[in-house]
Design a protein around this motif. Structure first.
Motif, PDB file in Angstrom:
ATOM      1  N   ALA A 167       0.877  -1.256   0.132  1.00  0.00           N
ATOM      2  CA  ALA A 167      -0.016   0.035  -0.157  1.00  0.00           C
ATOM      3  C   ALA A 167       0.860   1.206  -0.042  1.00  0.00           C
ATOM      4  O   ALA A 167       0.736   2.248  -0.763  1.00  0.00           O
ATOM      5  N   TYR A 168       2.088   1.308   0.766  1.00  0.00           N
ATOM      6  CA  TYR A 168       2.752   2.416   0.927  1.00  0.00           C
ATOM      7  C   TYR A 168       3.710   2.601  -0.372  1.00  0.00           C
ATOM      8  O   TYR A 168       3.827   3.822  -0.931  1.00  0.00           O
ATOM      9  N   THR A 169       4.304   1.597  -0.769  1.00  0.00           N
ATOM     10  CA  THR A 169       5.203   1.603  -2.076  1.00  0.00           C
ATOM     11  C   THR A 169       4.659   1.670  -3.482  1.00  0.00           C
ATOM     12  O   THR A 169       5.231   2.024  -4.394  1.00  0.00           O
ATOM     13  N   THR A 170       3.253   1.104  -3.661  1.00  0.00           N
ATOM     14  CA  THR A 170       2.684   0.992  -4.594  1.00  0.00           C
ATOM     15  C   THR A 170       3.591   0.067  -5.769  1.00  0.00           C
ATOM     16  O   THR A 170       3.501   0.117  -6.962  1.00  0.00           O
ATOM     17  N   ASP A 171       4.370  -0.865  -5.038  1.00  0.00           N
ATOM     18  CA  ASP A 171       5.161  -1.819  -5.854  1.00  0.00           C
ATOM     19  C   ASP A 171       4.298  -2.871  -6.633  1.00  0.00           C
ATOM     20  O   ASP A 171       4.823  -3.513  -7.659  1.00  0.00           O
ATOM     21  N   PHE A 172       2.875  -2.870  -6.404  1.00  0.00           N
ATOM     22  CA  PHE A 172       1.999  -3.673  -6.914  1.00  0.00           C
ATOM     23  C   PHE A 172       2.050  -3.389  -8.538  1.00  0.00           C
ATOM     24  O   PHE A 172       1.443  -4.008  -9.476  1.00  0.00           O
ATOM     25  N   LEU A 173       2.263  -1.924  -8.774  1.00  0.00           N
ATOM     26  CA  LEU A 173       1.908  -1.639 -10.171  1.00  0.00           C
ATOM     27  C   LEU A 173       3.072  -2.132 -11.107  1.00  0.00           C
ATOM     28  O   LEU A 173       2.852  -2.328 -12.417  1.00  0.00           O
ATOM     29  N   GLU A 174       4.119  -2.746 -10.457  1.00  0.00           N
ATOM     30  CA  GLU A 174       5.040  -3.518 -11.226  1.00  0.00           C
ATOM     31  C   GLU A 174       4.150  -4.627 -12.155  1.00  0.00           C
ATOM     32  O   GLU A 174       4.933  -5.096 -13.078  1.00  0.00           O
ATOM     33  N   LYS A 175       3.306  -5.005 -11.571  1.00  0.00           N
ATOM     34  CA  LYS A 175       2.568  -6.340 -12.152  1.00  0.00           C
ATOM     35  C   LYS A 175       1.964  -5.740 -13.469  1.00  0.00           C
ATOM     36  O   LYS A 175       1.446  -6.837 -14.286  1.00  0.00           O
ATOM     37  N   PHE A 176       1.660  -4.481 -13.820  1.00  0.00           N
ATOM     38  CA  PHE A 176       1.185  -4.090 -15.005  1.00  0.00           C
ATOM     39  C   PHE A 176       1.971  -3.563 -15.812  1.00  0.00           C
ATOM     40  O   PHE A 176       3.096  -3.053 -15.735  1.00  0.00           O
ATOM     41  N   SER A 177       1.581  -3.315 -17.333  1.00  0.00           N
ATOM     42  CA  SER A 177       2.480  -2.906 -18.359  1.00  0.00           C
ATOM     43  C   SER A 177       1.937  -1.380 -18.260  1.00  0.00           C
ATOM     44  O   SER A 177       0.807  -1.023 -19.090  1.00  0.00           O
ATOM     45  N   LEU A 178       2.456  -0.408 -17.462  1.00  0.00           N
ATOM     46  CA  LEU A 178       1.827   0.600 -17.215  1.00  0.00           C
ATOM     47  C   LEU A 178       2.164   1.490 -18.610  1.00  0.00           C
ATOM     48  O   LEU A 178       1.263   2.465 -18.602  1.00  0.00           O
ATOM     49  N   SER A 179       2.805   1.352 -19.279  1.00  0.00           N
ATOM     50  CA  SER A 179       3.121   1.970 -20.632  1.00  0.00           C
ATOM     51  C   SER A 179       1.751   2.065 -21.709  1.00  0.00           C
ATOM     52  O   SER A 179       1.617   2.842 -22.282  1.00  0.00           O
ATOM     53  N   SER A 180       1.175   0.653 -21.386  1.00  0.00           N
ATOM     54  CA  SER A 180      -0.125   0.401 -22.318  1.00  0.00           C
ATOM     55  C   SER A 180      -1.262   1.070 -21.644  1.00  0.00           C
ATOM     56  O   SER A 180      -2.321   0.811 -22.166  1.00  0.00           O
ATOM     57  N   LEU A 181      -1.265   1.526 -20.382  1.00  0.00           N
ATOM     58  CA  LEU A 181      -2.496   1.752 -19.612  1.00  0.00           C
ATOM     59  C   LEU A 181      -2.640   3.386 -19.782  1.00  0.00           C
ATOM     60  O   LEU A 181      -1.776   4.150 -19.723  1.00  0.00           O
ATOM     61  N   SER A 182      -3.996   3.692 -19.989  1.00  0.00           N
ATOM     62  CA  SER A 182      -4.192   5.095 -19.839  1.00  0.00           C
ATOM     63  C   SER A 182      -4.035   5.598 -18.440  1.00  0.00           C
ATOM     64  O   SER A 182      -3.987   4.806 -17.315  1.00  0.00           O
ATOM     65  N   GLN A 183      -4.109   7.066 -18.241  1.00  0.00           N
ATOM     66  CA  GLN A 183      -3.702   7.748 -17.042  1.00  0.00           C
ATOM     67  C   GLN A 183      -5.137   7.286 -16.095  1.00  0.00           C
ATOM     68  O   GLN A 183      -4.997   7.184 -14.811  1.00  0.00           O
ATOM     69  N   ARG A 184      -6.171   7.392 -16.699  1.00  0.00           N
ATOM     70  CA  ARG A 184      -7.380   6.909 -15.642  1.00  0.00           C
ATOM     71  C   ARG A 184      -7.423   5.572 -15.142  1.00  0.00           C
ATOM     72  O   ARG A 184      -7.583   5.456 -13.909  1.00  0.00           O
TER      73      ARG A 184
END
Length: 267
Positions: A167-184
């Motif tokens: 929750a603090y580090t938001t390291d769970f974002l590494e599970k996603f291909s962020l470059s392919s996701l919209s800002q929303r």
């Protein structure tokens, strides 16, 4: 190779979809329990299955949920073999991650088994609190049982700390291909993930503490699961508001699982 990847992807997506249903329903039950003067009997995994079964086409939906939970357990066990060691992780952290995959798989397999029993109308009178009490009661019969119960509590507390870390580090974002996701979508993943992991951290902290207290007092009745955690929170100042926040957090975690089912990387 392509067929193998597709099979893994379908298994993972089915598992995360099942988690979505389970956590959203748990969160709704927790919120409902606050509105109904904390009717805590509703806030349990078994009541998720029973309530779902009572709906129109409920048996079909419950069957799908059970299959999904089993798929998630299988996916967790698959990760033991397919997840490579990160360059930033030590061997100890790598082994801990493998152990976590195994325990997580076992937990969701147990959930699938419980759902299957409900589907087949093999009812059990034990609640989640009763099951925790039975486990500690059995172990405390033996001299080494105190250490095992305490170790279970410590492991659960470590798991709770990991939830807060996510929750603090938001390291769970590494599970996603962020470059392919919209800002929303990125914003939705971040918000639901943070709130969901925080709620899980609160509940697991309490459950781990219950097991350690049961070991220290040699009293199996001190152990407990979600229902006892809610009872403990209810006794605190602003208890109903805290419980409502946990309920919202569980719903958010369910929505986060839905985003995982849709956008998570499966390698």
């Amino acid at each position: 190779m392509k067929t193998s990847f597709k099979w893994k992807k379908v298994t993972a997506k089915a598992g995360y979809s099942a988690k979505t249903v389970m956590y959203v329903m748990l969160g709704v039950f927790i919120l409902t329990s606050v509105l109904n003067t904390l009717n805590r009997e509703k806030a349990s995994q078994s009541n998720v299955f029973i309530t779902l079964k009572q709906q129109p086409l409920g048996q079909i939906f419950l069957c799908i949920l059970v299959i999904g939970l089993a798929c998630y357990a299988l996916w967790r066990w698959l990760q033991i073999f397919i997840e490579d060691k990160s360059e930033d992780d030590s061997l100890f952290i790598h082994i801990i991650n493998k152990l976590f995959f195994f325990v997580s798989g076992a937990f969701y397999f147990a959930a699938a088994y419980a759902g299957g029993k409900t589907l087949l109308e093999i009812q059990s009178s034990s609640s989640s609190r009763g099951n925790s009490k039975e486990v500690s009661e059995y172990l405390l019969q033996y001299e080494w049982g105190l250490m095992v119960v305490a170790a279970i509590g410590v492991c659960i507390l470590i798991f709770a700390v990991v939830q807060f870390k996510h929750a603090y580090t938001t390291d769970f974002l590494e599970k996603f291909s962020l470059s392919s996701l919209s800002q929303r979508i990125k914003k939705c993943v971040t918000v639901t993930g943070r709130l969901g992991y925080t709620a899980r951290g609160v509940i697991y902290s309490l459950v781990g503490g219950f097991f350690i207290l049961a070991a220290l007092l040699s009293n199996p009745s001190e152990a407990g699961g979600l229902q006892k955690a809610l009872e403990t929170l209810m006794k605190q100042p602003f208890g109903p508001y805290i419980i409502a926040a946990v309920g919202v957090g569980f719903i958010m975690f369910g929505l986060y699982c839905a985003l995982e089912a849709k956008y998570r990387k499966v390698e």
